[in-house]
Design a protein around this motif. Structure first.
Motif, PDB file in Angstrom:
ATOM      1  N   VAL A  23       0.854  -1.185   0.000  1.00  0.00           N
ATOM      2  CA  VAL A  23       0.000   0.000   0.000  1.00  0.00           C
ATOM      3  C   VAL A  23       0.889   1.234   0.000  1.00  0.00           C
ATOM      4  O   VAL A  23       2.020   1.197   0.478  1.00  0.00           O
ATOM      5  CB  VAL A  23      -0.988   0.031   1.191  1.00  0.00           C
ATOM      6  N   LYS A  25       0.729   5.704   0.539  1.00  0.00           N
ATOM      7  CA  LYS A  25      -0.046   6.816   1.076  1.00  0.00           C
ATOM      8  C   LYS A  25       0.059   7.997   0.128  1.00  0.00           C
ATOM      9  O   LYS A  25       1.162   8.478  -0.156  1.00  0.00           O
ATOM     10  CB  LYS A  25       0.475   7.200   2.467  1.00  0.00           C
ATOM     11  N   LYS A  31      -4.491   9.564   2.102  1.00  0.00           N
ATOM     12  CA  LYS A  31      -5.149   8.259   2.208  1.00  0.00           C
ATOM     13  C   LYS A  31      -4.234   7.136   1.731  1.00  0.00           C
ATOM     14  O   LYS A  31      -3.426   7.321   0.820  1.00  0.00           O
ATOM     15  CB  LYS A  31      -6.426   8.235   1.365  1.00  0.00           C
ATOM     16  N   TRP A  32      -4.414   5.966   2.337  1.00  0.00           N
ATOM     17  CA  TRP A  32      -3.729   4.759   1.898  1.00  0.00           C
ATOM     18  C   TRP A  32      -4.478   4.174   0.714  1.00  0.00           C
ATOM     19  O   TRP A  32      -5.708   4.067   0.743  1.00  0.00           O
ATOM     20  CB  TRP A  32      -3.661   3.743   3.028  1.00  0.00           C
ATOM     21  N   THR A 108       3.510  10.037  -3.466  1.00  0.00           N
ATOM     22  CA  THR A 108       3.314   9.247  -2.251  1.00  0.00           C
ATOM     23  C   THR A 108       4.236   9.705  -1.127  1.00  0.00           C
ATOM     24  O   THR A 108       5.387  10.065  -1.361  1.00  0.00           O
ATOM     25  CB  THR A 108       3.559   7.749  -2.518  1.00  0.00           C
ATOM     26  N   SER A 111       5.186   4.160   1.805  1.00  0.00           N
ATOM     27  CA  SER A 111       4.867   2.888   1.155  1.00  0.00           C
ATOM     28  C   SER A 111       5.251   1.793   2.119  1.00  0.00           C
ATOM     29  O   SER A 111       6.267   1.904   2.812  1.00  0.00           O
ATOM     30  CB  SER A 111       5.605   2.736  -0.184  1.00  0.00           C
ATOM     31  N   MET A 122      -6.626   0.191   6.943  1.00  0.00           N
ATOM     32  CA  MET A 122      -5.896   1.340   6.421  1.00  0.00           C
ATOM     33  C   MET A 122      -6.599   2.000   5.235  1.00  0.00           C
ATOM     34  O   MET A 122      -6.592   3.215   5.112  1.00  0.00           O
ATOM     35  CB  MET A 122      -4.490   0.907   5.997  1.00  0.00           C
ATOM     36  N   VAL A 123      -7.159   1.194   4.351  1.00  0.00           N
ATOM     37  CA  VAL A 123      -7.773   1.707   3.124  1.00  0.00           C
ATOM     38  C   VAL A 123      -9.232   2.050   3.413  1.00  0.00           C
ATOM     39  O   VAL A 123     -10.029   1.170   3.749  1.00  0.00           O
ATOM     40  CB  VAL A 123      -7.657   0.682   1.979  1.00  0.00           C
TER      41      VAL A 123
END
Length: 161
Positions: A23, A25, A31-32, A108, A111, A122-123
């Motif tokens: 993932v 950010k 946001k992730w 980003t 990561s 997270m998401v």
């Protein structure tokens, strides 16, 4: 007659040997998300996702398989001179890391690898959550979904093809 315009994008569910998911950010939203983005002019889908994952996370990948195709059929007012953001067609691929190292980019701020169980903590984006669940539920059939994200998320169609 004017030709229709669609944004074509690809997303990578990158899974390592420890069954962790990559993932990143987003700097803009905080946001992730999963790495991915728009395919550039003259670029094919697979080259696009390989480039996007590398740019956003520092990880080199190879593509394993396609899991899903999505249409975001909502249009909305853009910014920075874009009058209307058009319909999007998106492809989700499962990828395997083959090199590189975790990094950040202009897009980003972080990561990381997270366990499959932690991803949904997270998401938060509803469209990404439903796409992640489709990845988890993948059974060899391609998922197809049609949704809109604005003014709020609405799933309009979901089926296997």
């Amino acid at each position: 007659m004017q030709m229709p315009v669609h944004i074509v994008a690809a997303l990578g569910f990158v899974e390592n040997d420890q069954e962790e998911i990559l993932v990143v950010k987003e700097r803009r939203s905080g946001k992730w998300v999963f790495p991915g983005g728009q395919v550039e002019v003259g670029e094919n889908l697979m080259d696009g996702i390989i480039r996007e994952v590398k740019e956003e996370s520092g990880i080199d990948v190879e593509i394993s398989h396609l899991t899903s195709i999505y249409s975001n059929t909502g249009t909305y007012e853009g910014h920075s001179g874009v009058k209307i953001v058009p319909t999007k067609v998106m492809f989700d691929f499962v990828c395997k890391p083959v090199g590189g190292g975790l990094a950040t980019s202009d897009e980003t701020s972080d990561s990381r690898w997270v366990s499959k169980e932690e991803v949904l903590d997270m998401v938060s984006d509803p469209a990404l959550r439903i796409r992640y669940q489709a990845y988890l539920d993948y059974n060899g059939n391609i998922n197809y979904m049609d949704y809109i994200t604005r003014p709020q998320f609405e799933l309009k169609l979901k089926r296997n093809v």
